[in-house]
Design a protein around this motif. Structure first.
Motif, short mmCIF file in Angstrom:
data_model
loop_
_atom_site.label_atom_id
_atom_site.label_comp_id
_atom_site.label_asym_id
_atom_site.label_seq_id
_atom_site.Cartn_x
_atom_site.Cartn_y
_atom_site.Cartn_z
N GLY A 156 3.24 -8.55 14.75
CA GLY A 156 4.19 -8.01 13.76
C GLY A 156 3.97 -6.97 13.11
N SER A 157 4.77 -6.81 12.19
CA SER A 157 4.56 -5.10 11.44
C SER A 157 4.84 -5.36 10.01
CB SER A 157 5.48 -4.09 11.79
OG SER A 157 5.17 -3.75 13.26
N ARG A 198 4.92 -2.97 6.12
CA ARG A 198 4.65 -1.42 5.57
C ARG A 198 4.21 -1.63 4.09
NH1 ARG A 198 8.47 4.03 4.58
NH2 ARG A 198 9.40 2.69 3.09
N ARG A 243 -2.68 1.80 15.85
CA ARG A 243 -1.75 0.66 15.23
C ARG A 243 -1.16 1.09 13.98
NH1 ARG A 243 -3.96 -4.15 14.50
NH2 ARG A 243 -5.91 -3.35 13.86
N PHE A 244 -2.04 1.68 13.35
CA PHE A 244 -1.44 1.83 11.74
C PHE A 244 -1.30 3.47 11.78
CE2 PHE A 244 -4.09 -1.73 9.72
CZ PHE A 244 -3.66 -2.48 10.44
N THR A 245 -0.22 3.80 10.57
CA THR A 245 0.02 5.05 10.44
C THR A 245 -0.04 5.18 8.71
OG1 THR A 245 1.36 5.46 12.34
CG2 THR A 245 1.59 7.03 10.78
N GLN A 255 1.95 2.22 7.45
CA GLN A 255 2.87 1.29 8.39
C GLN A 255 1.81 0.64 9.31
OE1 GLN A 255 6.26 1.02 8.85
NE2 GLN A 255 5.62 -0.82 10.45
N ASN A 315 1.35 -1.85 12.71
CA ASN A 315 2.17 -2.59 13.84
C ASN A 315 0.94 -3.23 14.53
OD1 ASN A 315 4.66 -1.10 13.11
ND2 ASN A 315 3.98 0.69 14.35
N SER A 316 1.63 -4.04 15.32
CA SER A 316 0.74 -4.89 16.49
C SER A 316 -0.29 -5.48 15.51
CB SER A 316 -0.04 -3.55 17.30
OG SER A 316 1.15 -3.24 18.17
N LEU A 317 -0.13 -6.07 14.42
CA LEU A 317 -0.98 -6.71 13.63
C LEU A 317 -1.75 -7.84 14.26
CD1 LEU A 317 0.90 -6.36 10.19
CD2 LEU A 317 -1.25 -5.67 10.61
#
Length: 117
Positions: A16-17, A19, A66-68, A81, A83-85
């Protein structure tokens, strides 16, 4: 008094994601390097990502792709952000503002991120 106000943590399933957001004052936002760190139980605090005033970024190897990290200059806010946790991303995430020139650093209160099914 300098404040870094974090938000956006929570519980999410693997893959999941989420922010995260960190808001601060204009003075701090425009003069300090901003970063996200994390600390898992029993482990040392570690750098996740940082961003300069000109939006140059650096990521830890374990989050690359994965992270931004990003800046919203209109709202004096830095975002992370995620993602792909993965379960191993579970930690308390801290916002940091740092100025080597002024030998000054500030921390947010931390926000819990839990990745679990």
């Amino acid at each position: 008094q300098v404040q870094l106000v974090e938000s956006g943590g929570g519980l999410v399933q693997p893959g999941g994601s989420l922010r995260l957001s960190c808001a601060t004052s204009r003075d701090i936002f425009m003069t300090y390097y901003m970063a996200w760190y994390r600390q898992a139980p029993g482990k040392q605090r570690e750098l996740v990502a940082n961003i300069t005033r000109s939006s140059s970024t650096h990521y830890a190897d374990f989050v690359k792709g994965r992270f931004t990290i990003s800046r919203d200059n209109a709202r004096n806010t830095v975002h992370l952000q995620m993602n792909s946790l993965k379960p191993e991303d579970t930690a308390v995430y801290y916002c940091n503002a740092d100025s080597p020139a002024m030998s000054s650093t500030y921390w947010g209160q931390g926000t819990q991120v839990t990745v679990s099914s």
